[in-house]
Design an enzyme around this catalytic site. Structure first.
Site, PDB file in Angstrom:
ATOM      1  N   ALA A 147      28.232  18.468 -38.938  1.00 15.75           N
ATOM      2  CA  ALA A 147      28.866  19.393 -39.879  1.00 15.75           C
ATOM      3  C   ALA A 147      29.258  20.695 -39.194  1.00 15.75           C
ATOM      4  CB  ALA A 147      27.924  19.672 -41.054  1.00 15.75           C
ATOM      5  N   TYR A 148      28.341  21.232 -38.409  1.00 20.48           N
ATOM      6  CA  TYR A 148      28.591  22.500 -37.727  1.00 20.48           C
ATOM      7  C   TYR A 148      29.731  22.361 -36.714  1.00 20.48           C
ATOM      8  CZ  TYR A 148      27.327  27.040 -35.695  1.00 20.48           C
ATOM      9  OH  TYR A 148      27.334  28.341 -35.254  1.00 20.48           O
ATOM     10  N   SER A 149      29.707  21.285 -35.935  1.00 19.13           N
ATOM     11  CA  SER A 149      30.762  21.064 -34.942  1.00 19.13           C
ATOM     12  C   SER A 149      32.122  20.895 -35.609  1.00 19.13           C
ATOM     13  CB  SER A 149      30.454  19.829 -34.093  1.00 19.13           C
ATOM     14  OG  SER A 149      29.391  20.082 -33.203  1.00 19.13           O
ATOM     15  N   ALA A 150      32.157  20.129 -36.685  1.00 19.24           N
ATOM     16  CA  ALA A 150      33.425  19.915 -37.390  1.00 19.24           C
ATOM     17  C   ALA A 150      33.980  21.230 -37.923  1.00 19.24           C
ATOM     18  CB  ALA A 150      33.224  18.923 -38.528  1.00 19.24           C
ATOM     19  N   LYS A 152      33.273  24.357 -36.881  1.00 15.58           N
ATOM     20  CA  LYS A 152      33.632  25.299 -35.819  1.00 15.58           C
ATOM     21  C   LYS A 152      34.868  24.849 -35.045  1.00 15.58           C
ATOM     22  CE  LYS A 152      30.528  28.441 -36.587  1.00 15.58           C
ATOM     23  NZ  LYS A 152      30.935  29.793 -37.047  1.00 15.58           N
TER      24      LYS A 152
END
Length: 284
Positions: A147-150, A152
């Protein structure tokens, strides 16, 4: 840009990177408009900076518009926006709490879009500068961080498109890429029984944490230079040139830790938002 006398709006300013940047800009004479949740904490930081706080959820259009209008009424305009508000969640896609996953996207990506869109007319008027806080996670996509990678990676793409759209209007746009920074968010994630050991066990520089003061210095420097990009630590900038190879590195490392971690996460329902910021955002 000489920041003395400039109005700087920072989201997610109650703690961590936002608060550190606010204090450093205040020391250089900037006028601080701090926007975020955790009202008592936010107001405390504003008092330290000689600025003013507006409590608002960056995913709420009406609350953001009210806050931005309040900033403009109080200060007369906005010269710089630092779209910093962000949260994180631990979990693997197959077992992660859907509400936590989607809240990360809402805050970290849609919150940035809504912040920028709401502030943009004022940045055009001042021919100002916008800094979108992305992450090393936009470049390296590790397990347990989907979720965080998507979000950012979306921030990076959004800012790159925005830069080309508003340059002719006199507005400059930068992207900030940070590795693991010693903030409440990362420190709380390190306490997680599964993700903590995975993160701290990453090889070499990949698992190292850096002091929030490093980010504060770099962001202030980026604002004064109206920089296109800012990296903490510096090697993150070099890694961008090799991003095509990062999935192969992650794929090779994943079998060492992911299977056991995935089983534990699925069996024990350990996913969710982390840190004080995550707790505040969950109430939004």
């Amino acid at each position: 840009m000489d920041v003395a006398g400039k109005v700087v709006l920072i989201t997610g300013a109650a703690r961590g990177i936002g608060a550190e940047v606010a204090r450093r800009l205040a020391a250089k004479g900037a006028k601080l408009a701090l926007v975020g949740l955790e009202g008592d904490q936010l107001r405390q930081v504003a008092e330290q900076c000689g600025g003013k706080a507006w409590e608002a959820d960056v995913t709420d259009w009406q609350a953001l518009e009210t806050a931005v209008n309040g900033v403009v009424d109080h200060y007369g305009g906005i010269d710089v926006v630092v779209a910093n508000a962000g949260i994180a969640a631990t979990g693997f896609v197959r077992s992660m709490d859907p509400a936590a996953f989607e809240r990360v996207i809402e805050v970290n990506l849609l919150g940035v879009w809504r912040t920028v869109r709401t502030c943009l007319p004022h940045l055009v008027a001042s021919r100002g500068y916008c800094l979108v806080v992305s992450s090393l996670a936009a470049i390296v996509h590790i397990p347990g961080n989907a979720a965080y990678s998507a979000a950012k990676a979306g921030c990076e793409a959004f800012a790159d498109s925005l830069r080309a759209e508003v340059r002719h209007l006199g507005v400059d746009v930068g992207v900030a890429y940070f590795s693991w920074i010693s903030t409440d968010m990362v420190n709380s994630a390190d306490e997680h029984p599964v993700f903590g050991p995975m993160r701290s066990g990453m090889p070499g520089l990949a698992g190292k944490k850096y002091p929030v003061s490093d980010v504060g210095k770099a962001v202030v420097r980026a604002i004064t230079r109206r920089s296109k990009a800012v990296h903490v630590p510096g090697w993150v900038g070099g890694l961008k040139f090799f991003r095509a190879f990062t999935p192969k590195v992650v794929d090779r490392q994943a079998p060492k830790s992911v299977p056991a971690a995935d089983r534990e996460m699925a069996a024990n329902d350990l996913s969710g938002l982390v840190g004080p910021g995550g707790t505040a955002a969950a109430k939004g």
